[in-house]
Design a protein around this motif. Structure first.
Motif, PDB file in Angstrom:
ATOM      1  N   LEU A 104       9.744 -38.709  17.057  1.00 30.90           N
ATOM      2  CA  LEU A 104      10.739 -37.643  17.066  1.00 30.90           C
ATOM      3  C   LEU A 104      10.504 -36.668  18.222  1.00 30.90           C
ATOM      4  O   LEU A 104      11.445 -36.276  18.913  1.00 30.90           O
ATOM      5  N   SER A 105       9.251 -36.293  18.442  1.00 32.25           N
ATOM      6  CA  SER A 105       8.972 -35.355  19.533  1.00 32.25           C
ATOM      7  C   SER A 105       9.290 -35.990  20.886  1.00 32.25           C
ATOM      8  O   SER A 105       9.807 -35.323  21.783  1.00 32.25           O
ATOM      9  N   ASP A 106       8.979 -37.286  21.044  1.00 33.87           N
ATOM     10  CA  ASP A 106       9.281 -37.954  22.312  1.00 33.87           C
ATOM     11  C   ASP A 106      10.789 -37.995  22.563  1.00 33.87           C
ATOM     12  O   ASP A 106      11.249 -37.771  23.692  1.00 33.87           O
ATOM     13  N   ALA A 107      11.565 -38.285  21.514  1.00 35.19           N
ATOM     14  CA  ALA A 107      13.020 -38.317  21.666  1.00 35.19           C
ATOM     15  C   ALA A 107      13.562 -36.928  21.990  1.00 35.19           C
ATOM     16  O   ALA A 107      14.453 -36.774  22.832  1.00 35.19           O
ATOM     17  N   THR A 108      13.016 -35.916  21.328  1.00 35.91           N
ATOM     18  CA  THR A 108      13.464 -34.548  21.589  1.00 35.91           C
ATOM     19  C   THR A 108      13.172 -34.158  23.035  1.00 35.91           C
ATOM     20  O   THR A 108      14.042 -33.611  23.739  1.00 35.91           O
ATOM     21  N   ARG A 109      11.974 -34.439  23.510  1.00 40.99           N
ATOM     22  CA  ARG A 109      11.590 -34.072  24.873  1.00 40.99           C
ATOM     23  C   ARG A 109      12.384 -34.867  25.907  1.00 40.99           C
ATOM     24  O   ARG A 109      12.643 -34.373  27.010  1.00 40.99           O
ATOM     25  N   ARG A 110      12.765 -36.073  25.542  1.00 39.94           N
ATOM     26  CA  ARG A 110      13.548 -36.897  26.468  1.00 39.94           C
ATOM     27  C   ARG A 110      14.938 -36.317  26.695  1.00 39.94           C
ATOM     28  O   ARG A 110      15.448 -36.311  27.818  1.00 39.94           O
ATOM     29  N   TYR A 111      15.548 -35.809  25.621  1.00 38.32           N
ATOM     30  CA  TYR A 111      16.943 -35.394  25.694  1.00 38.32           C
ATOM     31  C   TYR A 111      17.152 -33.885  25.813  1.00 38.32           C
ATOM     32  O   TYR A 111      18.227 -33.452  26.250  1.00 38.32           O
ATOM     33  N   PHE A 112      16.151 -33.076  25.427  1.00 42.18           N
ATOM     34  CA  PHE A 112      16.399 -31.639  25.294  1.00 42.18           C
ATOM     35  C   PHE A 112      15.271 -30.784  25.879  1.00 42.18           C
ATOM     36  O   PHE A 112      14.107 -31.174  25.867  1.00 42.18           O
TER      37      PHE A 112
END
Length: 347
Positions: free
Chosen positions: A90-98
């Motif tokens: 979840l943190s990786d996806a968040t950092r990727r997009y936001f």
């Protein structure tokens, strides 16, 4: 979608606990009540809180902005940071997009809003109708609100929200359509019922004229584990049942083509009405006064204390005196404690 600087429309509140985590009532209580200040991830953006600048910087990197409104002592905020952002997927996806920007709901730091006006964190939060924490606003590349998460989403649903906005799917379908397509969850498969609930044909305007009680509309769906828990646990509590009697209640399948007349007299279908009200999450509770005006709403699963607080907030008319639901929750909890009632927001 609408410009965040002009965000004045009625909102859907959401507090949620994931169906997987909250099946046994009270199991989350140890160590989670009033956590005080809690450390945010180091990868959150250290922003000067100029919103136009932040949106531009994120866009230049192919990202978007996530506004995370918090307050110290908020167990749902602590849970979001611990159970959600502590997961690498979840943190990786968040950092990727936001780019994630944390804003204190009661803070005094200076903020430059989307219209270039100087204000403070707490005034900025109030302008955006942030009524409790956590509230997360996911913006698109132009600074429009693509998705609003009012309250806690469990990890799998929060990840779905990240991907939905991060991949630009908000321009193609609603979040509830995306969830229905991508995130089915095991559930009873039954639409629930309550004693005395309104029956079809649903002529809600006429119903309000006949009965002085406010109207509670429960938008649910058949495959909904959180709906199961709401009815099987929260609605069976005596205090909840007492408060429910102060309302006219109708339970609607948010996807149904069932015709109805809305509280303000419009002829439509349940599905079309749910879409117009931006009901993206089941269960959602939407409250209307006797004149057919929407006065308050929640979206997502709530534990008993918050369900009861929402019901009392409308039934008592407190929403007319206290527009900030978070303030009302705190006042209500203090009043109950003063009477010797033990308050556990996780129960």
């Amino acid at each position: 979608m609408m410009r965040i600087g002009r965000f004045g429309a009625a909102l859907l509140l959401a507090l949620g606990l994931g169906s997987a985590q909250a099946r046994v009532e009270g199991e989350l209580a140890p160590g989670l009540v009033n956590p005080g200040a809690h450390e945010q991830p180091a990868w959150f953006k250290q922003s000067f809180l100029d919103m136009r600048e932040d949106v531009g910087e994120a866009r230049a990197q192919g990202k978007r902005v996530m506004l995370y409104f918090y307050q110290d002592g908020c167990p749902y905020c602590a849970k979001l940071l611990r159970d959600n952002f502590a997961q690498s997927t979840l943190s990786d996806a968040t950092r990727r997009y936001f780019d994630v920007i944390a804003i204190n709901m009661w803070g005094d730091r200076e903020v430059t809003d989307f219209e270039g006006r100087k204000t403070t964190e707490k005034r900025f939060a109030k302008m955006l109708k942030v009524m409790f924490t956590p509230t997360v606003l996911l913006l698109d590349g132009d600074g429009n609100v693509a998705l609003r998460i009012n309250g806690y989403f469990p990890p799998h649903r929060f990840l779905a929200a990240i991907r939905y906005v991060g991949e630009g799917l908000d321009a193609k379908e609603t979040f509830r359509e995306y969830l229905a397509r991508t995130s089915p969850e095991p559930a009873s498969g039954q639409l629930h019922h309550l004693p005395g609930e309104l029956q079809p044909p649903y002529r809600l305007q006429a119903t309000l004229k006949r009965d002085p009680r406010p109207l509670l509309v429960l938008f649910e769906q058949r495959q909904c584990g959180d709906c199961d828990e709401l009815h099987d646990v929260v609605f069976k509590r005596p205090e909840t049942q007492r408060l429910l009697k102060r309302f006219q209640v109708v339970i609607l399948d948010m996807w149904a083509a069932t015709p109805l007349t809305t509280p303000d007299g419009r002829h439509t279908t349940v599905a079309a009405w749910a879409s117009a009200l931006k009901v993206d999450y089941a269960p959602s509770m939407v409250f209307f006064d006797r004149e057919g005006r929407k006065v308050f709403a929640t979206g997502g699963y709530l534990r008993a204390f918050h369900v009861q607080s929402a019901l009392d907030y409308v039934a008592s008319g407190a929403y007319l005196r206290q527009p900030e639901f978070q303030r009302y929750i705190e006042t209500r909890a203090d009043a109950l404690r003063a009477k010797g009632v033990k308050v556990d927001i996780w129960r």
